[in-house]
Scaffold this active site. Structure first.
Site, PDB file in Angstrom:
ATOM      1  N   ARG A 153       0.713  -1.176   0.180  1.00  0.00           N
ATOM      2  CA  ARG A 153      -0.064   0.151   0.094  1.00  0.00           C
ATOM      3  C   ARG A 153       0.803   1.312   0.073  1.00  0.00           C
ATOM      4  O   ARG A 153       0.284   2.492  -0.135  1.00  0.00           O
ATOM      5  CB  ARG A 153      -1.032   0.074   1.213  1.00  0.00           C
ATOM      6  CG  ARG A 153      -2.301  -0.906   0.826  1.00  0.00           C
ATOM      7  CD  ARG A 153      -3.319  -0.544   1.854  1.00  0.00           C
ATOM      8  NE  ARG A 153      -2.901  -1.399   3.120  1.00  0.00           N
ATOM      9  CZ  ARG A 153      -3.440  -1.098   4.259  1.00  0.00           C
ATOM     10  NH1 ARG A 153      -4.202  -0.107   4.473  1.00  0.00           N
ATOM     11  NH2 ARG A 153      -3.186  -1.742   5.439  1.00  0.00           N
ATOM     12  N   ASN A 179      -4.732  -6.136  19.785  1.00  0.00           N
ATOM     13  CA  ASN A 179      -3.900  -6.334  20.026  1.00  0.00           C
ATOM     14  C   ASN A 179      -2.746  -5.537  19.371  1.00  0.00           C
ATOM     15  O   ASN A 179      -3.111  -5.380  18.247  1.00  0.00           O
ATOM     16  CB  ASN A 179      -3.533  -7.827  19.602  1.00  0.00           C
ATOM     17  CG  ASN A 179      -2.139  -8.254  19.224  1.00  0.00           C
ATOM     18  OD1 ASN A 179      -1.323  -8.103  20.117  1.00  0.00           O
ATOM     19  ND2 ASN A 179      -2.080  -9.304  18.201  1.00  0.00           N
ATOM     20  N   SER A 217      34.803  44.875  -6.226  1.00  0.00           N
ATOM     21  CA  SER A 217      33.467  43.990  -6.797  1.00  0.00           C
ATOM     22  C   SER A 217      33.982  43.484  -7.891  1.00  0.00           C
ATOM     23  O   SER A 217      34.823  43.892  -8.821  1.00  0.00           O
ATOM     24  CB  SER A 217      32.453  44.832  -7.107  1.00  0.00           C
ATOM     25  OG  SER A 217      31.891  45.229  -5.711  1.00  0.00           O
ATOM     26  N   ALA A 228      30.981  42.684  -4.138  1.00  0.00           N
ATOM     27  CA  ALA A 228      29.972  41.884  -4.576  1.00  0.00           C
ATOM     28  C   ALA A 228      30.533  41.287  -5.996  1.00  0.00           C
ATOM     29  O   ALA A 228      31.468  42.038  -6.480  1.00  0.00           O
ATOM     30  CB  ALA A 228      28.771  42.984  -5.095  1.00  0.00           C
ATOM     31  N   ARG A 272      42.479  46.031 -15.637  1.00  0.00           N
ATOM     32  CA  ARG A 272      41.452  46.681 -16.369  1.00  0.00           C
ATOM     33  C   ARG A 272      41.677  47.192 -17.593  1.00  0.00           C
ATOM     34  O   ARG A 272      42.811  47.754 -17.738  1.00  0.00           O
ATOM     35  CB  ARG A 272      41.037  47.874 -15.296  1.00  0.00           C
ATOM     36  CG  ARG A 272      39.552  48.321 -15.447  1.00  0.00           C
ATOM     37  CD  ARG A 272      39.370  49.166 -14.477  1.00  0.00           C
ATOM     38  NE  ARG A 272      38.976  48.804 -12.910  1.00  0.00           N
ATOM     39  CZ  ARG A 272      38.601  49.616 -11.850  1.00  0.00           C
ATOM     40  NH1 ARG A 272      38.995  51.070 -11.822  1.00  0.00           N
ATOM     41  NH2 ARG A 272      38.686  48.982 -10.705  1.00  0.00           N
ATOM     42  N   THR A 304       2.417 -13.960  10.699  1.00  0.00           N
ATOM     43  CA  THR A 304       3.381 -13.326  11.878  1.00  0.00           C
ATOM     44  C   THR A 304       3.931 -14.596  12.625  1.00  0.00           C
ATOM     45  O   THR A 304       5.095 -14.470  13.159  1.00  0.00           O
ATOM     46  CB  THR A 304       2.268 -12.401  12.645  1.00  0.00           C
ATOM     47  OG1 THR A 304       1.169 -13.074  13.316  1.00  0.00           O
ATOM     48  CG2 THR A 304       2.165 -11.189  11.985  1.00  0.00           C
TER      49      THR A 304
END
Ligand code: UD1
Ligand code: CA
Length: 458
Positions: free
Chosen positions: A13, A171, A407, A382, A442, A77
């Site tokens: 199930r 039970n 950054s 950042a 740069r 069982t």
């Protein structure tokens, strides 16, 4: 005491490829919960009866204190317990548990074992049953008693008369009995019943006939005896489990903004004045120091947070340690091997992996810090990225104390930024940056006057 755990059921199930007893409750297989209780009891031998998908169960949970007995085919069982008998010793008391009844508690099992006369001479041993009264007993075996209240037998629902079905004492399946007796009784049960199965419950009538005293014990809570046969039952036991954890945390003084919106799938250890907002998930072992606060919607796995650390909403922390008074998130991600010092800030959309970041350093926005050793008081701007991977190998980046990383910088590892160095924004660092100097790469900035944008061709 010796323990038999029945775990051979198919669990059809659940509609899952995963065997039922491996379905997770609070992040751990159902059977692992039962094993944890049994181990806390200090049981001797533990025999797990496995069947469907058994090899997977064994591979997942095998341990030196376990023995495994295969039940194939599954004939009930009683037949299941029979498969365990060769592993059990006469003179001991056997405790029978179900692998799909995960919340069974140690105090309840202790009382059941005591009632069965565990530790006493075997002549004094009794058959002890764990029973509960249910408003709706449908589906369970009913406990039948005589006029003086003595248990006479158990009848399964499918074999019961309408009058027997009205009995509300059921039970739970959990019982304790002397091994030698069990061996004898199980050898004598048949399968002439509605289901054509060998019922463990048939031993009760045999015990009565043999003059063995039958005692019943009820659990501390009914939830302890609930089994899992479907995903709906699994989900409802998960809530029971989580509610218990939430209660324990509240008792210890933890502030939970909503105890119903907390999930602990492992161990959560909190100091004083810890506050946890809604929808947080804790996995593995998580330790939160005094005054830690966790914002809404965070996931923490194997984490240690120093006192006063604050985690803002939507952060995901995995295998991470922090010192005191760190500020993490919102939207931070720390991956395995992250070690932060005191007062470190890790802001939004910052990912850290396998890196040490020392006291008072900050990466507040949009950065990737991987395989790095970052010193104290470093500022990571950042858009900074450690390029730690060349497609084949990983390399480390070292950033010494008081460095300032502008950054949008790429640190192409292996590379070192010297103490007090400054990297200009946009730098692609392909060699070490000397201490106390400005290093900047740069391309020259140009402005072209009267620049005309392209126009759409006819
Ligand atoms: C059983 C009891 C019933 C009790 C109920 C509690 C019997 C005959 N009936 O019924 O009195 O009220 O539990 O939930 O004992 N298992 C095996 N091998 C098998 C059959 C079962 O290992 O051949 C295991 C299952 O995996 C499960 C447990 O035994 O963990 C109980 O089996 P299940 O089929 O759920 O028993 P019930 O018929 O519900
Ligand atoms: Ca059942």
């Amino acid at each position: 005491m010796e323990v038999v755990i029945l775990a051979a059921g198919m669990g059809k199930r659940m509609r899952s490829a995963l065997p039922k007893v491996l379905q997770p409750l609070a992040g751990r297989p159902l059977l692992a919960h039962v094993l944890a209780s049994v181990r806390a009891l200090g049981a001797g031998r533990i025999c797990v009866v496995y069947g469907h998908g058994g090899e997977t169960v064994r591979a997942r949970l095998d341990a030196p204190d376990l023995v495994w007995a295969e039940q194939s085919p599954q004939l009930g069982t009683g037949h299941a317990v029979q498969q365990a008998l060769p592993q059990l010793s006469d003179g001991e008391q056997a405790l029978v548990l179900y692998g799909d009844v995960p919340l069974i508690g140690v105090p309840t099992l202790t009382r059941l074992s005591a009632a069965a006369g565990c530790g006493l001479q075997s002549q004094l041993a009794k058959l002890a049953l764990l029973t509960v009264e249910l408003d709706d007993p449908t589906g369970y075996g009913r406990i039948l008693r005589d006029a003086s209240g003595r248990v006479t037998r158990i009848v399964e629902e499918k074999d019961a008369t309408p009058a027997e079905r009205r009995v509300r004492e059921v039970n739970t399946g959990i019982l304790s009995a002397p091994v030698a007796r069990l061996r004898d009784w199980l050898g004598r049960i048949g399968n002439h019943n509605a289901q054509g199965e060998y019922y463990l419950t048939d031993i009760i009538a045999l015990a009565v006939a043999d003059g063995v005293e039958i005692v019943t014990v009820s659990p501390a809570t009914v939830a302890e005896t609930l089994g899992v046969n479907s995903k709906a039952q699994l989900a409802s036991l998960e809530r029971v489990y989580q509610a218990r954890i939430a209660d324990q945390l509240l008792d210890k003084g933890v502030t939970l903004i909503d105890p119903a919106r907390l999930d602990v799938r492992g161990e959560l250890v909190c100091g004083r004045d810890v506050e946890i907002d809604v929808n947080c998930v804790f996995e593995g072992r998580v330790e939160l120091g005094d005054g830690v606060s966790i914002g809404a919607n965070c996931v923490l796995r194997d984490v240690h947070l120093g006192a006063g650390t604050r985690v803002a909403p939507f952060s995901h922390l995995d295998s991470t340690r922090t010192g005191e008074a760190c500020a993490i998130g919102p939207y931070a991600r720390t991956r395995p091997g992250t070690v932060l010092g005191n007062g470190v800030h890790v802001g939004n959309f910052v990912e850290i992996k396998n890196s040490k970041v020392a006291d008072q350093s900050k990466a507040n926005h949009l950065a990737y810090v991987g395989d790095a050793d970052v010193g104290e008081r470093v500022n990571i701007g950042a858009g900074t990225i450690t390029c730690n991977y060349d497609g084949v190998n990983k390399f480390r980046t070292v950033i010494e104390d008081d460095a300032f990383i502008g950054s949008d910088t790429q640190l192409v590892a292996p590379v070192r930024v010297g103490r007090g160095a400054t990297l200009g924004a946009g730098t692609t660092l392909t060699r070490d940056a000397p201490p106390d100097a400005l290093t900047v790469s740069r391309s020259p900035l140009q402005s072209i006057a009267r620049w005309r944008r392209p126009v759409k061709q006819a």
